[in-house]
Design a protein around this motif. Structure first.
Motif, PDB file in Angstrom:
ATOM      1  N   TYR A  66      -1.016   8.086  -6.151  1.00  0.00           N
ATOM      2  CA  TYR A  66      -1.876   9.152  -5.635  1.00  0.00           C
ATOM      3  C   TYR A  66      -1.123  10.481  -5.617  1.00  0.00           C
ATOM      4  CZ  TYR A  66      -5.583   5.949  -4.179  1.00  0.00           C
ATOM      5  OH  TYR A  66      -6.616   5.040  -4.171  1.00  0.00           O
ATOM      6  N   GLU A  67       0.127  10.432  -5.204  1.00  0.00           N
ATOM      7  CA  GLU A  67       0.927  11.658  -5.147  1.00  0.00           C
ATOM      8  C   GLU A  67       1.205  12.187  -6.554  1.00  0.00           C
ATOM      9  OE1 GLU A  67       4.304  10.466  -2.868  1.00  0.00           O
ATOM     10  OE2 GLU A  67       3.132  10.183  -1.038  1.00  0.00           O
ATOM     11  N   ALA A  88       0.833  -1.204   0.000  1.00  0.00           N
ATOM     12  CA  ALA A  88       0.000   0.000   0.000  1.00  0.00           C
ATOM     13  C   ALA A  88       0.869   1.256   0.000  1.00  0.00           C
ATOM     14  CB  ALA A  88      -0.920  -0.012   1.222  1.00  0.00           C
ATOM     15  N   SER A  89       2.029   1.196   0.648  1.00  0.00           N
ATOM     16  CA  SER A  89       2.933   2.352   0.657  1.00  0.00           C
ATOM     17  C   SER A  89       3.431   2.669  -0.746  1.00  0.00           C
ATOM     18  CB  SER A  89       4.122   2.084   1.592  1.00  0.00           C
ATOM     19  OG  SER A  89       4.837   0.927   1.182  1.00  0.00           O
ATOM     20  N   PRO A 118      -6.813  12.596  -6.620  1.00  0.00           N
ATOM     21  CA  PRO A 118      -6.582  11.153  -6.722  1.00  0.00           C
ATOM     22  C   PRO A 118      -7.675  10.300  -6.092  1.00  0.00           C
ATOM     23  CG  PRO A 118      -5.079  12.147  -5.141  1.00  0.00           C
ATOM     24  CD  PRO A 118      -5.761  13.265  -5.848  1.00  0.00           C
ATOM     25  N   VAL A 119      -8.282  10.802  -5.017  1.00  0.00           N
ATOM     26  CA  VAL A 119      -9.347  10.024  -4.377  1.00  0.00           C
ATOM     27  C   VAL A 119     -10.565   9.944  -5.296  1.00  0.00           C
ATOM     28  CG1 VAL A 119     -10.920   9.924  -2.409  1.00  0.00           C
ATOM     29  CG2 VAL A 119      -8.527  10.579  -2.073  1.00  0.00           C
ATOM     30  N   TRP A 153      -4.090  -2.760  -8.541  1.00  0.00           N
ATOM     31  CA  TRP A 153      -2.996  -1.871  -8.941  1.00  0.00           C
ATOM     32  C   TRP A 153      -2.993  -1.668 -10.465  1.00  0.00           C
ATOM     33  CZ3 TRP A 153      -0.192   1.992  -8.055  1.00  0.00           C
ATOM     34  CH2 TRP A 153       1.107   2.165  -8.559  1.00  0.00           C
ATOM     35  N   GLN A 157       0.738   4.427  -2.879  1.00  0.00           N
ATOM     36  CA  GLN A 157       0.595   5.843  -2.534  1.00  0.00           C
ATOM     37  C   GLN A 157       1.327   6.735  -3.539  1.00  0.00           C
ATOM     38  OE1 GLN A 157       1.580   6.715   1.532  1.00  0.00           O
ATOM     39  NE2 GLN A 157       1.391   8.911   1.269  1.00  0.00           N
ATOM     40  N   SER A 181      -1.941  13.899  -7.861  1.00  0.00           N
ATOM     41  CA  SER A 181      -2.124  15.170  -7.166  1.00  0.00           C
ATOM     42  C   SER A 181      -1.185  16.234  -7.734  1.00  0.00           C
ATOM     43  CB  SER A 181      -1.875  14.980  -5.667  1.00  0.00           C
ATOM     44  OG  SER A 181      -2.060  16.190  -4.969  1.00  0.00           O
ATOM     45  N   GLN A 196      -2.847   1.817   5.134  1.00  0.00           N
ATOM     46  CA  GLN A 196      -1.515   1.251   5.342  1.00  0.00           C
ATOM     47  C   GLN A 196      -1.588   0.005   6.210  1.00  0.00           C
ATOM     48  OE1 GLN A 196       1.332   2.689   3.805  1.00  0.00           O
ATOM     49  NE2 GLN A 196      -0.338   3.720   2.749  1.00  0.00           N
ATOM     50  N   LEU A 217      -7.486   6.143  -0.629  1.00  0.00           N
ATOM     51  CA  LEU A 217      -6.149   5.571  -0.552  1.00  0.00           C
ATOM     52  C   LEU A 217      -6.191   4.306   0.297  1.00  0.00           C
ATOM     53  CD1 LEU A 217      -3.061   6.046  -1.125  1.00  0.00           C
ATOM     54  CD2 LEU A 217      -2.978   7.150   1.122  1.00  0.00           C
ATOM     55  N   HIS A 251       8.160   4.967   0.269  1.00  0.00           N
ATOM     56  CA  HIS A 251       7.241   4.197  -0.571  1.00  0.00           C
ATOM     57  C   HIS A 251       7.583   2.704  -0.558  1.00  0.00           C
ATOM     58  CE1 HIS A 251       6.835   8.300  -2.432  1.00  0.00           C
ATOM     59  NE2 HIS A 251       5.571   7.981  -2.216  1.00  0.00           N
TER      60      HIS A 251
END
Length: 334
Positions: free
Chosen positions: A15-16, A8-9, A25-26, A45, A12, A19, A35, A32, A73
């Motif tokens: 998402y970044e 999950a990290s 991203p949401v 994915w 992320q 953004s 974690q 998200l 990450h």
């Protein structure tokens, strides 16, 4: 590839990226992933990357996503890698524990005449160009981030079909990029393996040490509570995370000789090995209560180079394998 998954990290990162491109991203991908869930199934994915591509159709999306990568990450593996002395040492940890971040196809790190080759086969299937390109580019970018060097690769190979334009790939990797290869592979030159790693974020390391110290306070073990060696135990917290678990390491941290430390411990009815085992045991109990931590990550946090070594030690302490202990205690807490 029904059992394949990524951390999950790591997810992320996408998402970044979205953004940074002005997207929500949401709204695009949904919430998200937590974690605490640790992993995201590979199909999820793949779907996220495909959705991102509909918003950003320019070539080589995976390479652009990877440019934002950092050790965080890669979770605990990323932080543990930063504790290594050289890039070559960090790559060895990658081979052992890559599945704690990217559990798709196993990675093999092999020495060769021109340097070292990191290779992923297709025995568990082919996840697709976006997944592969993001993963390999992320690894290269992480190596650049850890060393502070631009690091041009000797060669990159992908199993997927060649894109219409190879130029973005050659610019990013700084070397020849091949497609339609039997395996996915990354070759780094010998000169890169000896590159020293830059220091990790002191604030991050302080947080890891604070977490470990809190565990030592919270995990009650009567035989060692309020032990005379608590000052040395506190120093061991950071040394263990760095994989520095020798008597000489602890003695040096306290500006004394190994013989003097041995004598001081003996005067208190203890020994270095007993102090180390007791500290690791207490930390292990705390880490195992955190469902977000994989066993491979816990082994790294405890300074073991192999998960099997952690398993043997924990079985010696408790009579149970770590997974058994975690299952029993999870059931007891319900």
């Amino acid at each position: 590839m029904s059992n394949a998954r990524v951390a999950a990290s790591y997810v992320q990162l996408l998402y970044e990226y979205l953004s940074s491109r002005g997207h929500d991203p949401v709204r695009v991908l949904g919430p998200l992933p937590a974690q605490a869930g640790h992993f995201v199934p590979l199909p999820a994915w793949q779907a996220m990357l495909a959705r991102a591509q509909t918003l950003d159709a320019a070539p080589a999306l995976g390479l652009r996503i990877a440019q934002g990568i950092s050790a965080r990450h890669f979770g605990v593996l990323g932080y543990a890698a930063l504790a290594c002395n050289t890039l070559g040492d960090a790559l060895q940890r990658l081979e052992r524990y890559h599945a704690s971040v990217y559990d798709v196809n196993p990675a093999q790190v092999q020495p060769m005449a021109q340097g070292v080759c990191i290779e992923w086969g297709v025995e568990r299937g082919r996840p697709g160009a976006l997944v592969d390109e993001t993963a390999v580019a992320s690894l290269v970018q992480l190596a650049r981030d850890m060393t502070g060097e631009p690091l041009a690769v000797a060669q990159v190979g992908f199993v997927n079909a060649a894109p219409a334009d190879k130029a973005p790939y050659e610019r990013f990797f700084g070397g020849p990029v091949l497609f339609e290869q039997p395996t996915t592979r990354l070759v780094l030159g010998l000169q890169h393996l000896a590159l020293p790693l830059r220091k990790s974020d002191p604030g991050l390391l302080a947080l890891l040490d604070e977490q470990a110290e809190r565990i030592l306070r919270d995990v009650a073990m009567p035989a060692s509570a309020s032990a005379p060696g608590d000052a040395w135990r506190a120093t061991l917290v950071s040394l263990i995370r760095q994989g520095r678990t020798s008597l000489a390491d602890l003695a040096s941290a306290h500006h004394m000789s190994a013989r003097s430390l041995q004598r001081r411990l003996a005067e208190q009815g203890s020994s270095f090995q007993a102090l180390l085992d007791d500290t690791r045991h207490r930390l292990a109990l705390g880490y195992l209560r955190d469902p977000a931590l994989e066993l491979a990550e816990i082994a790294l946090l405890l300074g073991y180079s192999e998960q099997s070594a952690f398993t043997r030690a924990f079985r010696h302490w408790t009579g149970l394998a770590p997974a058994q202990w975690r299952k029993q205690n999870a059931a007891a807490s319900l």
